[in-house]
Design a protein around this motif. Sequence first.
Motif, PDB file in Angstrom:
ATOM      1  N   SER A 191      11.129  -7.035 -15.353  1.00 50.06           N
ATOM      2  CA  SER A 191      10.962  -7.953 -14.229  1.00 50.06           C
ATOM      3  C   SER A 191      10.197  -7.246 -13.140  1.00 50.06           C
ATOM      4  O   SER A 191       9.871  -6.073 -13.236  1.00 50.06           O
ATOM      5  CB  SER A 191      12.318  -8.414 -13.703  1.00 50.06           C
ATOM      6  OG  SER A 191      12.947  -7.360 -13.020  1.00 50.06           O
ATOM      7  N   ALA A 192       9.954  -8.000 -12.090  1.00 48.70           N
ATOM      8  CA  ALA A 192       9.238  -7.434 -10.939  1.00 48.70           C
ATOM      9  C   ALA A 192      10.204  -6.997  -9.858  1.00 48.70           C
ATOM     10  O   ALA A 192       9.882  -6.981  -8.688  1.00 48.70           O
ATOM     11  CB  ALA A 192       8.256  -8.471 -10.376  1.00 48.70           C
ATOM     12  N   GLY A 193      11.434  -6.642 -10.225  1.00 47.71           N
ATOM     13  CA  GLY A 193      12.455  -6.333  -9.229  1.00 47.71           C
ATOM     14  C   GLY A 193      12.157  -5.127  -8.382  1.00 47.71           C
ATOM     15  O   GLY A 193      12.530  -5.074  -7.234  1.00 47.71           O
ATOM     16  N   ALA A 194      11.491  -4.138  -8.915  1.00 46.51           N
ATOM     17  CA  ALA A 194      11.207  -2.950  -8.122  1.00 46.51           C
ATOM     18  C   ALA A 194      10.071  -2.173  -8.774  1.00 46.51           C
ATOM     19  O   ALA A 194      10.003  -2.064  -9.987  1.00 46.51           O
ATOM     20  CB  ALA A 194      12.454  -2.068  -8.020  1.00 46.51           C
ATOM     21  N   ALA A 195       9.192  -1.672  -7.969  1.00 47.16           N
ATOM     22  CA  ALA A 195       8.133  -0.800  -8.459  1.00 47.16           C
ATOM     23  C   ALA A 195       8.643   0.626  -8.467  1.00 47.16           C
ATOM     24  O   ALA A 195       9.437   1.010  -7.625  1.00 47.16           O
ATOM     25  CB  ALA A 195       6.910  -0.931  -7.550  1.00 47.16           C
ATOM     26  N   PRO A 196       8.213   1.453  -9.432  1.00 45.50           N
ATOM     27  CA  PRO A 196       8.747   2.812  -9.536  1.00 45.50           C
ATOM     28  C   PRO A 196       8.567   3.633  -8.266  1.00 45.50           C
ATOM     29  O   PRO A 196       9.370   4.502  -7.977  1.00 45.50           O
ATOM     30  CB  PRO A 196       7.952   3.400 -10.709  1.00 45.50           C
ATOM     31  CG  PRO A 196       7.499   2.216 -11.505  1.00 45.50           C
ATOM     32  CD  PRO A 196       7.275   1.130 -10.509  1.00 45.50           C
ATOM     33  N   ALA A 197       7.501   3.377  -7.509  1.00 44.43           N
ATOM     34  CA  ALA A 197       7.224   4.209  -6.344  1.00 44.43           C
ATOM     35  C   ALA A 197       7.954   3.735  -5.089  1.00 44.43           C
ATOM     36  O   ALA A 197       7.804   4.337  -4.038  1.00 44.43           O
ATOM     37  CB  ALA A 197       5.715   4.235  -6.078  1.00 44.43           C
ATOM     38  N   GLU A 198       8.727   2.689  -5.185  1.00 48.46           N
ATOM     39  CA  GLU A 198       9.391   2.158  -3.996  1.00 48.46           C
ATOM     40  C   GLU A 198      10.457   3.122  -3.479  1.00 48.46           C
ATOM     41  O   GLU A 198      11.198   3.735  -4.250  1.00 48.46           O
ATOM     42  CB  GLU A 198      10.042   0.809  -4.309  1.00 48.46           C
ATOM     43  CG  GLU A 198       9.083  -0.357  -4.290  1.00 48.46           C
ATOM     44  CD  GLU A 198       9.822  -1.671  -4.450  1.00 48.46           C
ATOM     45  OE1 GLU A 198       9.449  -2.646  -3.782  1.00 48.46           O
ATOM     46  OE2 GLU A 198      10.772  -1.713  -5.256  1.00 48.46           O
ATOM     47  N   THR A 199      10.544   3.214  -2.165  1.00 49.39           N
ATOM     48  CA  THR A 199      11.632   3.949  -1.536  1.00 49.39           C
ATOM     49  C   THR A 199      12.858   3.052  -1.474  1.00 49.39           C
ATOM     50  O   THR A 199      12.752   1.828  -1.619  1.00 49.39           O
ATOM     51  CB  THR A 199      11.244   4.372  -0.122  1.00 49.39           C
ATOM     52  OG1 THR A 199      11.103   3.195   0.697  1.00 49.39           O
ATOM     53  CG2 THR A 199       9.941   5.157  -0.116  1.00 49.39           C
ATOM     54  N   PRO A 200      14.058   3.625  -1.259  1.00 53.98           N
ATOM     55  CA  PRO A 200      15.252   2.777  -1.119  1.00 53.98           C
ATOM     56  C   PRO A 200      15.102   1.731  -0.018  1.00 53.98           C
ATOM     57  O   PRO A 200      15.550   0.593  -0.183  1.00 53.98           O
ATOM     58  CB  PRO A 200      16.354   3.794  -0.803  1.00 53.98           C
ATOM     59  CG  PRO A 200      15.907   5.038  -1.478  1.00 53.98           C
ATOM     60  CD  PRO A 200      14.407   5.057  -1.320  1.00 53.98           C
ATOM     61  N   GLY A 201      14.473   2.117   1.104  1.00 52.25           N
ATOM     62  CA  GLY A 201      14.274   1.152   2.171  1.00 52.25           C
ATOM     63  C   GLY A 201      13.390  -0.004   1.747  1.00 52.25           C
ATOM     64  O   GLY A 201      13.649  -1.168   2.086  1.00 52.25           O
ATOM     65  N   GLN A 202      12.353   0.305   1.003  1.00 48.75           N
ATOM     66  CA  GLN A 202      11.480  -0.759   0.507  1.00 48.75           C
ATOM     67  C   GLN A 202      12.213  -1.653  -0.485  1.00 48.75           C
ATOM     68  O   GLN A 202      12.019  -2.876  -0.497  1.00 48.75           O
ATOM     69  CB  GLN A 202      10.237  -0.139  -0.142  1.00 48.75           C
ATOM     70  CG  GLN A 202       9.276   0.498   0.849  1.00 48.75           C
ATOM     71  CD  GLN A 202       8.165   1.270   0.157  1.00 48.75           C
ATOM     72  OE1 GLN A 202       8.368   1.837  -0.928  1.00 48.75           O
ATOM     73  NE2 GLN A 202       6.995   1.308   0.772  1.00 48.75           N
ATOM     74  N   GLN A 203      13.057  -1.039  -1.318  1.00 45.67           N
ATOM     75  CA  GLN A 203      13.838  -1.838  -2.260  1.00 45.67           C
ATOM     76  C   GLN A 203      14.790  -2.780  -1.531  1.00 45.67           C
ATOM     77  O   GLN A 203      14.975  -3.929  -1.932  1.00 45.67           O
ATOM     78  CB  GLN A 203      14.629  -0.936  -3.199  1.00 45.67           C
ATOM     79  CG  GLN A 203      13.815  -0.401  -4.373  1.00 45.67           C
ATOM     80  CD  GLN A 203      14.708   0.258  -5.389  1.00 45.67           C
ATOM     81  OE1 GLN A 203      15.182   1.369  -5.182  1.00 45.67           O
ATOM     82  NE2 GLN A 203      14.950  -0.417  -6.491  1.00 45.67           N
ATOM     83  N   LEU A 204      15.408  -2.273  -0.468  1.00 50.00           N
ATOM     84  CA  LEU A 204      16.310  -3.119   0.311  1.00 50.00           C
ATOM     85  C   LEU A 204      15.558  -4.291   0.923  1.00 50.00           C
ATOM     86  O   LEU A 204      16.011  -5.442   0.845  1.00 50.00           O
ATOM     87  CB  LEU A 204      17.004  -2.289   1.391  1.00 50.00           C
ATOM     88  CG  LEU A 204      17.963  -3.052   2.314  1.00 50.00           C
ATOM     89  CD1 LEU A 204      19.059  -3.740   1.509  1.00 50.00           C
ATOM     90  CD2 LEU A 204      18.572  -2.106   3.344  1.00 50.00           C
ATOM     91  N   ARG A 205      14.398  -4.015   1.520  1.00 46.94           N
ATOM     92  CA  ARG A 205      13.617  -5.096   2.129  1.00 46.94           C
ATOM     93  C   ARG A 205      13.147  -6.088   1.067  1.00 46.94           C
ATOM     94  O   ARG A 205      13.145  -7.299   1.296  1.00 46.94           O
ATOM     95  CB  ARG A 205      12.425  -4.514   2.884  1.00 46.94           C
ATOM     96  CG  ARG A 205      12.814  -3.797   4.167  1.00 46.94           C
ATOM     97  CD  ARG A 205      11.598  -3.487   5.024  1.00 46.94           C
ATOM     98  NE  ARG A 205      10.715  -2.517   4.391  1.00 46.94           N
ATOM     99  CZ  ARG A 205      10.849  -1.202   4.522  1.00 46.94           C
ATOM    100  NH1 ARG A 205      11.848  -0.695   5.255  1.00 46.94           N
ATOM    101  NH2 ARG A 205      10.012  -0.373   3.917  1.00 46.94           N
ATOM    102  N   ARG A 206      12.766  -5.567  -0.094  1.00 46.70           N
ATOM    103  CA  ARG A 206      12.339  -6.454  -1.168  1.00 46.70           C
ATOM    104  C   ARG A 206      13.507  -7.347  -1.606  1.00 46.70           C
ATOM    105  O   ARG A 206      13.343  -8.550  -1.871  1.00 46.70           O
ATOM    106  CB  ARG A 206      11.816  -5.649  -2.352  1.00 46.70           C
ATOM    107  CG  ARG A 206      11.349  -6.516  -3.524  1.00 46.70           C
ATOM    108  CD  ARG A 206      11.021  -5.647  -4.719  1.00 46.70           C
ATOM    109  NE  ARG A 206       9.741  -4.984  -4.552  1.00 46.70           N
ATOM    110  CZ  ARG A 206       8.585  -5.443  -5.036  1.00 46.70           C
ATOM    111  NH1 ARG A 206       8.583  -6.595  -5.703  1.00 46.70           N
ATOM    112  NH2 ARG A 206       7.483  -4.791  -4.864  1.00 46.70           N
TER     113      ARG A 206
END
Length: 401
Positions: A191-206
């Motif tokens: 899925s498009a749930g998270a890109a490998p390079a995302e930081t935890p903060g970016q994951q939270l915002r996503r």
Amino acid sequence: MGLNRNTWRWLAAYAASLVGDGIYFLALGWAAAQTAGPAQAGLVMAAGAVPRALLMLGGGVVADRFGPRPVVIASDAVRCAVVLALAAGVALTTPGPVVLIAVALVFGAVDALFMPAVGALPPRIAGPGRLVRVQGLRSLAERIGHTAGPPAAGLAMGLGGPAAAFAVAGALFGLSLALLLAVRIAPLAASAGAAPAETPGQQLRRGVGYIRRHGLIGPLILSGALSQLGTSAPLTLGLILLSEERGWGPGGVGWIVGGFGAGAASSALVLTLVPRFPRAGAVQNLTLIVGSAGIGALALAPTLAGAVVLALLTGLVCGICGGLAVALIQSATDPAYLGRVSSVMAFTAVGLAPLAYPVAGAAAGLWGTTPVFLAGAALSMTGAAIGTAAPAVRRAELSFA
């Protein structure tokens, strides 16, 4: 439609963990009361709520980043080790408030990881057609855990003091850990749930953006948050004030709470035995409206017996509402977002809802108890209106394939 052994292991682990939670919390309060005054005992018991609320959303990111199963196992192992160490410490010494507060803070922080991860597991261990039944059994396990924990803690402390109670709680966390180690989950779908390079903060915002944009999940979570804000204070502080006002005494509070709990337990059986709910989204909205009205009507009940019967029926309706809401949300959630979605749902219960307590207390002091119940019911019905206004919620169905 039956459940496989894997699902039953998860449910047993969850139930053992809940009973352990209840024993730990009561034993912690008792140990604090023995070594400090009432004010410090209250501080010890409240300490764990702070990291739990602050870190809950981050716990969802961790569950999605590393997978819910390893996070659940690691957090359960830490809880087991911490509580068993505390049992040994209490048996050998008399730990002061600072030590107890430190334990409560660690336990609360670990809980912020455990709760989103354990909430993200059902869709990974049961197919979409079994989610309603799993949520019903999960609700039943919660009722059993909340009911069995305090008496078990009292028995253990009567036999061996807080040290024995902590040891029993640690053993239950160990049992939960052993069962969770045997649970197998389905692999995460691409899925498009998270890109490998995302930081935890970016994951939270996503994750927050995913919830906000989703036509079904966003309205249901907002609806649930408003319902929690509207009903949590009336069903806790409000019942105490109402019983004092009507002369029903502490026993009255117990009867009403017991009635509500019995209704909620009955709803868990309904969801388990009758899992097919055509037009599930519309039924969820309708039960939220009826349940909100029932909570408001508690303040208008002329007798204690009438309040208990009303609480029983309201608990039944509210339990069905909550079980359907969670099943609808989890069945619609992209697997890569399950941890973050579960963390937001948990945050509304443990981090957001308690904010209503001081407001409700101040309002009751100014205008009396009845307006607090009616205002809470109105706020909860506002949540139902949000769900009703969302086309995706009105049309939502649950798969029973």
